[in-house]
Design a protein around this motif. Structure first.
Motif, PDB file in Angstrom:
ATOM      1  N   GLU A  96      -7.596   5.345  -3.239  1.00 27.52           N
ATOM      2  CA  GLU A  96      -6.412   4.606  -3.668  1.00 27.52           C
ATOM      3  C   GLU A  96      -5.406   5.554  -4.310  1.00 27.52           C
ATOM      4  OE1 GLU A  96      -5.642   1.521  -2.988  1.00 27.52           O
ATOM      5  OE2 GLU A  96      -7.582   1.007  -2.111  1.00 27.52           O
ATOM      6  N   SER A 140       1.985   4.891   1.154  1.00 25.97           N
ATOM      7  CA  SER A 140       1.969   5.619   2.415  1.00 25.97           C
ATOM      8  C   SER A 140       2.236   7.067   2.088  1.00 25.97           C
ATOM      9  CB  SER A 140       3.052   5.100   3.360  1.00 25.97           C
ATOM     10  OG  SER A 140       3.002   5.802   4.571  1.00 25.97           O
ATOM     11  N   ARG A 150       0.839  -1.195   0.000  1.00 27.43           N
ATOM     12  CA  ARG A 150       0.000   0.000   0.000  1.00 27.43           C
ATOM     13  C   ARG A 150       0.869   1.239   0.000  1.00 27.43           C
ATOM     14  NH1 ARG A 150      -5.215  -0.889   0.204  1.00 27.43           N
ATOM     15  NH2 ARG A 150      -6.020  -2.641   1.342  1.00 27.43           N
ATOM     16  N   HIS A 165      -1.113   3.678  11.085  1.00 32.85           N
ATOM     17  CA  HIS A 165      -2.015   2.615  10.667  1.00 32.85           C
ATOM     18  C   HIS A 165      -1.507   1.247  11.104  1.00 32.85           C
ATOM     19  CE1 HIS A 165      -4.416   0.097   7.913  1.00 32.85           C
ATOM     20  NE2 HIS A 165      -5.299   1.067   8.066  1.00 32.85           N
ATOM     21  N   GLU A 198      -7.928  -0.233  10.218  1.00 37.60           N
ATOM     22  CA  GLU A 198      -9.029   0.566   9.701  1.00 37.60           C
ATOM     23  C   GLU A 198     -10.209   0.638  10.662  1.00 37.60           C
ATOM     24  OE1 GLU A 198     -10.300   0.123   5.648  1.00 37.60           O
ATOM     25  OE2 GLU A 198      -8.266  -0.442   5.067  1.00 37.60           O
ATOM     26  N   PHE A 227      -8.105   8.593   3.257  1.00 37.03           N
ATOM     27  CA  PHE A 227      -9.513   8.206   3.373  1.00 37.03           C
ATOM     28  C   PHE A 227     -10.363   9.448   3.191  1.00 37.03           C
ATOM     29  CE2 PHE A 227      -7.037   5.179   5.710  1.00 37.03           C
ATOM     30  CZ  PHE A 227      -7.644   3.958   5.459  1.00 37.03           C
ATOM     31  N   GLU A 250     -14.366   5.930   2.934  1.00 37.59           N
ATOM     32  CA  GLU A 250     -13.793   5.058   1.904  1.00 37.59           C
ATOM     33  C   GLU A 250     -12.337   5.424   1.668  1.00 37.59           C
ATOM     34  OE1 GLU A 250     -16.121   5.667  -1.619  1.00 37.59           O
ATOM     35  OE2 GLU A 250     -15.792   7.810  -1.605  1.00 37.59           O
ATOM     36  N   ARG A 251     -11.563   4.416   1.319  1.00 33.73           N
ATOM     37  CA  ARG A 251     -10.158   4.635   1.014  1.00 33.73           C
ATOM     38  C   ARG A 251     -10.047   5.244  -0.377  1.00 33.73           C
ATOM     39  NH1 ARG A 251      -5.728   2.043   2.893  1.00 33.73           N
ATOM     40  NH2 ARG A 251      -6.984   0.311   3.639  1.00 33.73           N
ATOM     41  N   ARG A 305     -11.835   4.111  11.679  1.00 38.78           N
ATOM     42  CA  ARG A 305     -13.232   4.456  11.406  1.00 38.78           C
ATOM     43  C   ARG A 305     -13.940   4.926  12.677  1.00 38.78           C
ATOM     44  NH1 ARG A 305     -14.617   2.874   6.270  1.00 38.78           N
ATOM     45  NH2 ARG A 305     -13.145   1.462   5.293  1.00 38.78           N
ATOM     46  N   GLN A 364      -1.744   6.730   3.685  1.00 45.65           N
ATOM     47  CA  GLN A 364      -3.028   6.269   3.179  1.00 45.65           C
ATOM     48  C   GLN A 364      -4.020   7.420   3.311  1.00 45.65           C
ATOM     49  OE1 GLN A 364      -4.279   2.348   4.501  1.00 45.65           O
ATOM     50  NE2 GLN A 364      -2.178   1.939   5.118  1.00 45.65           N
TER      51      GLN A 364
END
Length: 80
Positions: free
Chosen positions: A20, A5, A3, A56, A68, A9, A17-18, A72, A7
């Motif tokens: 991308e 970095s 992933r 994270h 996550e 959201f 939602e992420r 959240r 990240q």
């Protein structure tokens, strides 16, 4: 697949939602690094949450991965 970095959201109302992102070198790692611009849609009232891999991937005192689910839960709290 690794992933990117940090990240990213997007929170819109109660939905998180992420967003991308393409993996790129960390900012400031190499002075001559060129970065590719990436675009995504935001609307008035959207909240963007940027999380580094260090946050994270961290663990609580009991060894639980932050992940996550915790993110959240925290993002649903009222802003300071």
């Amino acid at each position: 697949m690794a992933r990117a970095s940090p990240q990213l959201f997007r929170q819109r109302g109660e939905r998180i939602e992420r967003v991308e992102l393409d993996a790129q070198l960390p900012l400031g790692m190499f002075e001559e690094t060129l970065y590719d611009e990436q675009t995504f849609h935001v609307e008035p009232g959207d909240r963007l949450i940027v999380v580094s891999s260090g946050v994270h991937g961290s663990r609580s005192a009991t060894g639980d991965l932050f992940g996550e689910r915790a993110l959240r839960g925290i993002s649903r709290r009222d802003p300071i």
